[in-house]
Design a protein around this motif. Structure first.
Motif, PDB file in Angstrom:
ATOM      1  N   LEU A  20       0.836  -1.204   0.000  1.00 50.75           N
ATOM      2  CA  LEU A  20       0.000   0.000   0.000  1.00 50.75           C
ATOM      3  C   LEU A  20       0.871   1.255   0.000  1.00 50.75           C
ATOM      4  N   LEU A  21       1.952   1.248   0.780  1.00 50.63           N
ATOM      5  CA  LEU A  21       2.858   2.390   0.804  1.00 50.63           C
ATOM      6  C   LEU A  21       3.495   2.623  -0.569  1.00 50.63           C
ATOM      7  N   ILE A  22       3.824   1.538  -1.260  1.00 50.37           N
ATOM      8  CA  ILE A  22       4.387   1.675  -2.607  1.00 50.37           C
ATOM      9  C   ILE A  22       3.367   2.307  -3.552  1.00 50.37           C
ATOM     10  N   ALA A  23       2.121   1.812  -3.507  1.00 48.31           N
ATOM     11  CA  ALA A  23       1.080   2.331  -4.405  1.00 48.31           C
ATOM     12  C   ALA A  23       0.775   3.798  -4.121  1.00 48.31           C
ATOM     13  N   ALA A  24       0.523   4.120  -2.841  1.00 47.31           N
ATOM     14  CA  ALA A  24       0.176   5.498  -2.486  1.00 47.31           C
ATOM     15  C   ALA A  24       1.380   6.421  -2.680  1.00 47.31           C
ATOM     16  N   GLY A  35      -3.526   9.699  -4.584  1.00 52.39           N
ATOM     17  CA  GLY A  35      -2.885   9.089  -3.421  1.00 52.39           C
ATOM     18  C   GLY A  35      -3.867   8.758  -2.319  1.00 52.39           C
ATOM     19  N   SER A  36      -4.727   9.720  -1.984  1.00 52.53           N
ATOM     20  CA  SER A  36      -5.716   9.480  -0.924  1.00 52.53           C
ATOM     21  C   SER A  36      -6.727   8.433  -1.350  1.00 52.53           C
ATOM     22  N   GLN A  37      -7.069   8.414  -2.642  1.00 50.02           N
ATOM     23  CA  GLN A  37      -8.025   7.428  -3.129  1.00 50.02           C
ATOM     24  C   GLN A  37      -7.460   6.011  -3.017  1.00 50.02           C
ATOM     25  N   VAL A  38      -6.158   5.865  -3.228  1.00 44.66           N
ATOM     26  CA  VAL A  38      -5.521   4.557  -3.099  1.00 44.66           C
ATOM     27  C   VAL A  38      -5.640   4.056  -1.666  1.00 44.66           C
ATOM     28  N   VAL A  39      -5.376   4.947  -0.716  1.00 50.22           N
ATOM     29  CA  VAL A  39      -5.457   4.567   0.694  1.00 50.22           C
ATOM     30  C   VAL A  39      -6.882   4.219   1.086  1.00 50.22           C
ATOM     31  N   VAL A  40      -7.839   5.050   0.653  1.00 44.74           N
ATOM     32  CA  VAL A  40      -9.251   4.804   0.978  1.00 44.74           C
ATOM     33  C   VAL A  40      -9.726   3.494   0.358  1.00 44.74           C
ATOM     34  N   ALA A  41      -9.331   3.260  -0.895  1.00 47.50           N
ATOM     35  CA  ALA A  41      -9.742   2.024  -1.564  1.00 47.50           C
ATOM     36  C   ALA A  41      -9.188   0.802  -0.834  1.00 47.50           C
TER      37      ALA A  41
END
Length: 279
Positions: A20-24, A35-41
């Protein structure tokens, strides 16, 4: 659990967190604005899978509860696709392409005996097919509506040539909307050579035989392809007939000269500009 199964423990949690850290982080560094959408998803995925994992144990024991669960998945998929395609008039019609793509696939695999009529078999197959039909509907609908907005002049040129509204809209939006089929076609073409999709890996992780894994993946891939092609077909038809539309507003296509639009549309109608499908 067999030795090939995913180990549930702190290692799994750490791996998910690092991924998740890599993606965001990548989204933030590239300034993609998601970035925030990745974390929320990801957070939603954790919560939803935890809930589903506990519910499905009970649901899978009953065929009727499984059918109800599939209907809930279908409702959520329809709502999600409607929001993605258009928040304007006719957005609720997004349920129709998903249903048209999903129902025949499930009916065929059950009627032919390829999948037993049990909850534990129906729920995952239905989820995969509904998800694919939802994605195809969203992509095709958005692309079709975008084309009609940006090339509205060509649509009007078609009307001036005597085309019916549905036919004029089809000439404009069909080529772009069919791009929604590129991902499933590529996945089907390259399966086993480039990718080993979920159904194949799932059977192997469950200590299944590789032949069983291949058979399951083949069924899922062809079923997905059928569902998505039907979903795209129905979506384009609904957009062309105005059943799925966006609120009226300024469009780029109207700024172009009518003579140029008429010429371009006539060329497309005769097949001069229509792209050929890659083999």
């Amino acid at each position: 659990m067999g030795g090939s199964a995913v180990v549930v423990g702190w290692g799994l949690g750490l791996a998910v967190l690092l991924l998740l850290l890599i993606a965001a982080g990548s989204a933030v560094i590239a300034q993609l604005g998601v970035g925030s959408q990745v974390v929320v998803a990801a957070a939603r995925a954790v919560a939803q899978l935890a809930l589903v994992s506990s519910v499905i144990v009970v649901v899978a024991r009953s065929l009727w509860l499984s059918v109800l669960f599939v209907l809930v998945m279908f409702a959520v998929a329809s709502w999600t696709s409607a929001r993605r395609v258009s928040r304007g008039g006719g957005a609720a019609a997004s349920w129709l392409p998903i249903a048209a793509g999903t129902i025949p696939v499930l009916a065929i695999v059950v009627a032919c005996g390829a999948v037993p009529l049990t909850g534990i078999a129906i729920v995952p197959i239905a989820g995969i097919v509904i998800g694919g039909a939802m994605t195809a509907t969203s992509l095709a609908g958005r692309r079709a509506l975008d084309e009609l907005a940006t090339r509205h002049g060509e649509y009007e040129a078609g009307l001036s040539l005597g085309f019916l509204p549905r036919d004029a809209a089809m000439e404009v939006c069909r080529p772009a909307a069919t791009q929604a089929l590129v991902p499933p076609l590529d996945q089907t073409r390259t399966v086993g050579l480039v990718t080993l999709p979920g159904a194949f890996v799932g059977v192997l992780l469950g200590s299944g035989d590789p032949v069983q894994a291949g058979a399951a993946q083949l069924l899922v891939l062809i079923g997905l392809l059928a569902a998505e092609v039907v979903a795209v077909l129905i979506t384009i038809e609904l957009v062309a007939r105005g059943r799925i539309r966006r609120p009226p507003g300024p469009v780029d296509g109207r700024s172009r000269g009518p003579g140029r639009q008429l010429w371009r549309f006539w060329g497309r109608a005769r097949g001069a500009d229509r792209p050929t499908a890659a083999g």
